[in-house]
Design a protein around this motif. Structure first.
Motif, PDB file in Angstrom:
ATOM      1  N   ILE A   1       0.867  -1.190   0.000  1.00 52.53           N
ATOM      2  CA  ILE A   1       0.000   0.000   0.000  1.00 52.53           C
ATOM      3  C   ILE A   1       0.901   1.237   0.000  1.00 52.53           C
ATOM      4  O   ILE A   1       1.857   1.297   0.782  1.00 52.53           O
ATOM      5  CB  ILE A   1      -0.898  -0.021   1.260  1.00 52.53           C
TER       6      ILE A   1
ATOM      7  N   GLU B   1      -3.478  10.548  -7.006  1.00 51.63           N
ATOM      8  CA  GLU B   1      -4.563   9.592  -7.301  1.00 51.63           C
ATOM      9  C   GLU B   1      -4.344   8.984  -8.685  1.00 51.63           C
ATOM     10  O   GLU B   1      -4.447   7.768  -8.862  1.00 51.63           O
ATOM     11  CB  GLU B   1      -5.929  10.288  -7.265  1.00 51.63           C
TER      12      GLU B   1
ATOM     13  N   GLY C   1      -1.911   6.221  -8.943  1.00 50.74           N
ATOM     14  CA  GLY C   1      -2.290   4.909  -8.417  1.00 50.74           C
ATOM     15  C   GLY C   1      -1.988   4.682  -6.945  1.00 50.74           C
ATOM     16  O   GLY C   1      -1.843   3.534  -6.518  1.00 50.74           O
TER      17      GLY C   1
ATOM     18  N   ASP D   1      -2.770   4.470  -2.824  1.00 55.84           N
ATOM     19  CA  ASP D   1      -3.859   3.747  -2.163  1.00 55.84           C
ATOM     20  C   ASP D   1      -4.540   4.554  -1.072  1.00 55.84           C
ATOM     21  O   ASP D   1      -5.744   4.465  -0.881  1.00 55.84           O
ATOM     22  CB  ASP D   1      -3.301   2.462  -1.545  1.00 55.84           C
ATOM     23  N   TRP D   2      -3.745   5.270  -0.291  1.00 54.24           N
ATOM     24  CA  TRP D   2      -4.258   6.068   0.822  1.00 54.24           C
ATOM     25  C   TRP D   2      -3.641   7.456   0.722  1.00 54.24           C
ATOM     26  O   TRP D   2      -2.665   7.661  -0.003  1.00 54.24           O
ATOM     27  CB  TRP D   2      -3.810   5.507   2.178  1.00 54.24           C
TER      28      TRP D   2
ATOM     29  N   LEU E   1     -10.121   8.332  -1.570  1.00 50.53           N
ATOM     30  CA  LEU E   1      -9.103   7.457  -0.974  1.00 50.53           C
ATOM     31  C   LEU E   1      -9.233   7.446   0.553  1.00 50.53           C
ATOM     32  O   LEU E   1      -9.608   8.463   1.158  1.00 50.53           O
ATOM     33  CB  LEU E   1      -7.688   7.954  -1.328  1.00 50.53           C
TER      34      LEU E   1
ATOM     35  N   VAL F   1       2.689  -1.085   4.344  1.00 52.26           N
ATOM     36  CA  VAL F   1       2.352   0.266   3.886  1.00 52.26           C
ATOM     37  C   VAL F   1       3.617   1.118   3.861  1.00 52.26           C
ATOM     38  O   VAL F   1       4.379   1.131   4.836  1.00 52.26           O
ATOM     39  CB  VAL F   1       1.339   0.951   4.851  1.00 52.26           C
TER      40      VAL F   1
ATOM     41  N   LYS G   1       5.334  -0.067  -5.331  1.00 46.85           N
ATOM     42  CA  LYS G   1       4.337  -1.141  -5.204  1.00 46.85           C
ATOM     43  C   LYS G   1       4.818  -2.491  -5.704  1.00 46.85           C
ATOM     44  O   LYS G   1       4.293  -3.518  -5.302  1.00 46.85           O
ATOM     45  CB  LYS G   1       3.067  -0.755  -5.966  1.00 46.85           C
TER      46      LYS G   1
END
Ligand code: DX5
Ligand code: ZN
Length: 215
Positions: free
Chosen positions: A3, A24, A27, A29-30, A60, A192, A213
């Protein structure tokens, strides 16, 4: 897959909406939101007013990192503002699990964070109550600091402790994450990666995120 949570502290706040849309599109995640009070840490950042606006423009999950004294006074404010994960510092709450239970009762996921010099063993009683363990790989307070590799042993201990007790918390790492430190953190077992300066300064944010990632 790892993440990725950009720290918006490193964004250009004169065009925050655009900077959020950029990550965003890359790509992520948070969104990691660093709240500093000028007391627990020497720096000041932003509070629920900004977080609510961020929540209004992004779907998100918001990963809110409270670097503040007396976090119990502000649980409602940050959850109302849209925090999905709400993380407090172990050094502040000590062994008091009430705040973690209150965060969960009010609908968010509780987390704890520890500075590099805080021994994880002192905080084991908190681990039954959390969904996120945020390992600081710099001293909380400022973006743009150098990664402290010694904290990777804390990540490994958190992985073992989780397995031993059947816990489900995610392990996150925060501070100085870049293309060199990220693989070390992943090898130690983090779920994360929080990245501020290196992500926002990357010439191509999408490819930076892809590298973070990739397994
Ligand atoms: C430090 C913050 C971090 C920091 C990460 O107090 O918790 O989230 O902003 O930023 P970089 O990636 O710049 O170290
Ligand atoms: Zn943070």
């Amino acid at each position: 897959m790892t993440i990725v949570a950009p720290s918006i502290l490193a964004a250009d706040f004169t065009r925050l909406g655009e900077q959020i849309r950029d990550v965003e599109a890359a790509g992520v995640d948070w969104l990691h939101c660093d709240v500093m009070d000028g007391h627990f840490v020497p720096n000041l950042s932003f509070g629920p007013f900004i977080i609510k606006q961020v929540n209004g423009i992004s779907d998100l999950p918001l990963d809110v990192h409270l670097m503040i004294s007396n976090p119990e006074k502000y649980v409602d404010a940050y959850i109302d503002a849209g925090a999905d994960y709400l993380t407090v510092h172990g050094e502040v709450i000590k062994h008091d699990t009430d705040i973690l239970q209150e965060i969960r009762r009010k609908g968010a996921r509780p987390g704890i964070s520890l500075n590099p010099d805080a021994p994880i063993e002192d905080y084991f009683p908190l681990f039954a109550h959390i969904d996120l363990f945020l390992v600081m790989s710099v001293y909380a307070g400022f973006g743009g600091q150098k990664f402290i590799g010694d904290v990777l042993s804390k990540v490994r201990t958190a992985v073992e402790w989780r397995k031993k007790h059947g816990y489900k918390y995610l392990i996150s790492i925060d501070g100085g994450i870049n293309l060199e430190s990220a693989p070390l953190a992943k090898a130690a077992g983090v779920d994360v990666l929080v990245a501020g300066t290196a992500l926002y300064k990357a010439p191509d944010i999408a490819s930076f995120v892809k590298h973070l990632k990739s397994d």
